[in-house]
Scaffold this active site. Structure first.
Site, short mmCIF file in Angstrom:
data_model
loop_
_atom_site.label_atom_id
_atom_site.label_comp_id
_atom_site.label_asym_id
_atom_site.label_seq_id
_atom_site.Cartn_x
_atom_site.Cartn_y
_atom_site.Cartn_z
N TRP A 102 -4.68 -0.91 -7.73
CA TRP A 102 -4.84 -1.56 -6.42
C TRP A 102 -4.83 -0.52 -5.29
O TRP A 102 -5.52 -0.64 -4.28
CB TRP A 102 -3.69 -2.55 -6.26
CG TRP A 102 -3.67 -3.41 -5.04
CD1 TRP A 102 -2.68 -3.45 -4.09
CD2 TRP A 102 -4.63 -4.39 -4.65
NE1 TRP A 102 -2.98 -4.38 -3.13
CE2 TRP A 102 -4.17 -4.97 -3.45
CE3 TRP A 102 -5.84 -4.82 -5.18
CZ2 TRP A 102 -4.88 -5.97 -2.77
CZ3 TRP A 102 -6.55 -5.82 -4.50
CH2 TRP A 102 -6.06 -6.37 -3.32
N SER A 126 4.41 2.63 -0.48
CA SER A 126 3.51 1.49 -0.30
C SER A 126 3.16 1.27 1.18
O SER A 126 2.75 2.20 1.85
CB SER A 126 4.17 0.27 -0.93
OG SER A 126 3.20 -0.61 -1.39
N LYS A 178 2.10 4.18 3.93
CA LYS A 178 1.07 4.21 4.97
C LYS A 178 1.77 4.64 6.27
O LYS A 178 1.28 5.45 7.05
CB LYS A 178 0.44 2.82 5.17
CG LYS A 178 -0.08 2.13 3.90
CD LYS A 178 -0.74 0.78 4.23
CE LYS A 178 -0.74 -0.26 3.11
NZ LYS A 178 -1.34 0.03 1.86
N HIS A 204 3.35 0.42 -9.77
CA HIS A 204 3.65 0.53 -8.34
C HIS A 204 5.16 0.44 -8.10
O HIS A 204 5.74 -0.64 -8.17
CB HIS A 204 2.93 -0.65 -7.66
CG HIS A 204 2.94 -0.62 -6.19
ND1 HIS A 204 2.16 0.24 -5.46
CD2 HIS A 204 3.65 -1.35 -5.28
CE1 HIS A 204 2.37 0.02 -4.17
NE2 HIS A 204 3.28 -0.93 -4.04
C1 GCU Z 1 0.47 -5.18 -1.05
C2 GCU Z 1 -0.60 -4.60 -0.17
C3 GCU Z 1 -0.58 -3.09 -0.18
C4 GCU Z 1 0.82 -2.57 0.10
C5 GCU Z 1 1.82 -3.23 -0.80
C6 GCU Z 1 3.29 -2.93 -0.48
O1 GCU Z 1 0.17 -4.91 -2.38
O2 GCU Z 1 -1.84 -5.10 -0.60
O3 GCU Z 1 -1.47 -2.56 0.79
O4 GCU Z 1 0.87 -1.17 0.01
O5 GCU Z 1 1.71 -4.64 -0.71
O6 GCU Z 1 3.61 -2.52 0.61
O7 GCU Z 1 4.12 -3.20 -1.35
#
Ligand code: GCU
Length: 423
Positions: free
Chosen positions: A354, A263, A267, A404
């Site tokens: 998402w 997540s 990144k 997720h």
């Molecule tokens: C949120 C956010 C995402 C991210 C995620 C996470 O959903 O919008 O960009 O990847 O949190 O880190 O759990």
């Protein structure tokens, strides 16, 4: 109407505006706009990159700089890990199968310090095992119920499910994220694991007064300049400091290191892998917008939503790209390309719309030409595979069923991919 009523109407009128970004989310492929991606192999001056040398010496630095200036932000001052301390060590961890080490790295600059705590499990009797290095969200104690793990005393987000409150972790949080960290199976497969609580490096809140940012401020500075590092860059920097350590401790100087993240931390692992070529393999799990997903598709989370909800993750320059993705001189396929020729793995989940699973695949697909320049095998099909049908070329990809999260299935693929490409 009195002035209080007027201000109330004004406040109510602005709420839908803020939520608008969320309501307009594209979840329909037919609504994805037409877009043209920048070509990773065409220089800013229009010249074509034809040889590996052109990529390494000219185009790669150009792209790296654009990511630093426009998206994640640049680390202001180089600062390496100089001092570490083994806080705890056991040769009989995990029912005698593993060595456990807890190490504190101390980074110091002009009287200010930052401590980073790494929890490491190594398989016994394997010299220099490959090591997965990844951040956790709530403290090292959450990854497995092991009484010896030191509970983080850093700021943590409150979560009833995890057992954190008043921004502190307690005994309650021990092992609460074990399902995301199959430590035993990682060890059984001959790999090591090193993990760090990401808040050690920078607490995940829109506040630049603490963490790594504050450590590197010039005197009088209170926030990063518009091209300087947001939180993701700070976290990526922290992974490199862990790498500084892994390379100096004799137990794993020769180990290959696989940087992995989920997540927002996916990144981060991609950005860390792009910046620091010491990482031998890079994995992002469900990294989505600002990770593997292509910004220009604007499917699921967009640049605007990121900038609104997480203004501290990226550099200030990135705010100019909210609702303006087409003017980005780069897109995320070029982030993947920066990792070439090292193997990279992108994992998606079917229900994680998402994060735009198709956009995550396409960045891997469009990074292909750069990997091919190095003679590597690439994702040749422009269409993503169905669920649970991984592709393990130098650019690896799977989409699994479910939502997720990090599941055993994901780890099985990461391990298989690492065995194939590192051995
Ligand atoms: C949120 C956010 C995402 C991210 C995620 C996470 O959903 O919008 O960009 O990847 O949190 O880190 O759990």
């Amino acid at each position: 109407m009195n002035s209080i009523q007027i201000s109330l109407i004004f406040i109510l009128a602005t709420i839908p505006l803020q939520m608008n970004a969320q309501e307009d989310i594209i979840y329909n492929e037919a609504k994805v706009p037409e877009y043209k991606l920048p070509d990773p192999l065409v220089m800013q001056n229009g010249n074509q990159v034809e040889h590996v040398e052109d990529w390494i010496n000219l185009r790669r630095p150009e792209i790296l700089k654009l990511f630093q200036q426009e998206i994640y932000g640049q680390v202001p001052t180089p600062l390496l890990m100089t001092d570490f301390k083994i806080l705890e060590r056991s040769d009989i961890a995990l029912e005698q199968k593993a060595i456990r080490k807890q190490v504190k790295l101390t980074l110091e600059l002009q009287g200010k310090t930052l401590d980073i705590h790494i929890l490491i499990y190594l398989p016994k009797d394997i010299e220099n095992p490959h090591i997965f290095l990844g951040y956790n969200f709530y403290g090292n104690q959450t990854i497995i119920d092991d009484q010896a793990i030191l509970i983080t005393d850093a700021w943590v987000k409150d979560s009833e499910a995890i057992g954190t409150s008043n921004n502190q972790a307690s005994e309650d949080s021990r092992g609460k994220r074990h399902h995301r960290w199959p430590v035993e199976s990682i060890i059984d497969n001959g790999f090591g694991l090193a993990t760090i609580y990401y808040g050690d490096i920078d607490p995940d809140k829109n506040d630049f007064s603490d963490g790594a940012h504050a450590l590197l401020y010039q005197s009088g500075q209170t926030k990063p300049a518009s091209h300087e590092w947001g939180a993701i860059s700070a976290w990526a920097w922290g992974l490199s400091r862990a790498m500084d350590y892994l390379q100096v401790d004799a137990e794993h100087t020769e180990s290959k290191v696989i940087v992995m993240g989920h997540s927002r931390l996916g990144k981060t692992s991609l950005w860390a892998g792009a910046l620091d070529e010491r990482f031998d393999l890079v994995i992002s799990n469900n990294s989505g917008s600002g990770g593997a997903a292509l910004f220009r598709r604007t499917y699921g989370e967009t640049a605007e939503v990121l900038n609104t909800n997480f203004p501290h993750w990226f550099c200030d320059n990135f705010k100019a790209y909210s609702n303006n993705e087409n003017s980005l001189p780069i897109d995320q396929h070029m982030l993947i390309a920066l990792i070439a020729p090292r193997p990279v793995y992108i994992a998606s989940a079917q229900e994680d719309r998402w994060a735009d699973p198709k956009g995550e695949y396409l960045s891997g697909y469009h990074a292909g030409p750069v990997y091919q320049l190095f003679g590597k095998d690439v994702l040749s099909n422009p269409n993503p595979p169905p669920a649970n049908a991984p592709r393990h070329t130098s650019i690896g990809y799977h989409i699994r069923d479910g939502g997720h999260d990090v599941k055993d299935y994901d780890w099985q693929q990461f391990i298989k991919f690492a065995k194939k490409h590192l051995e």
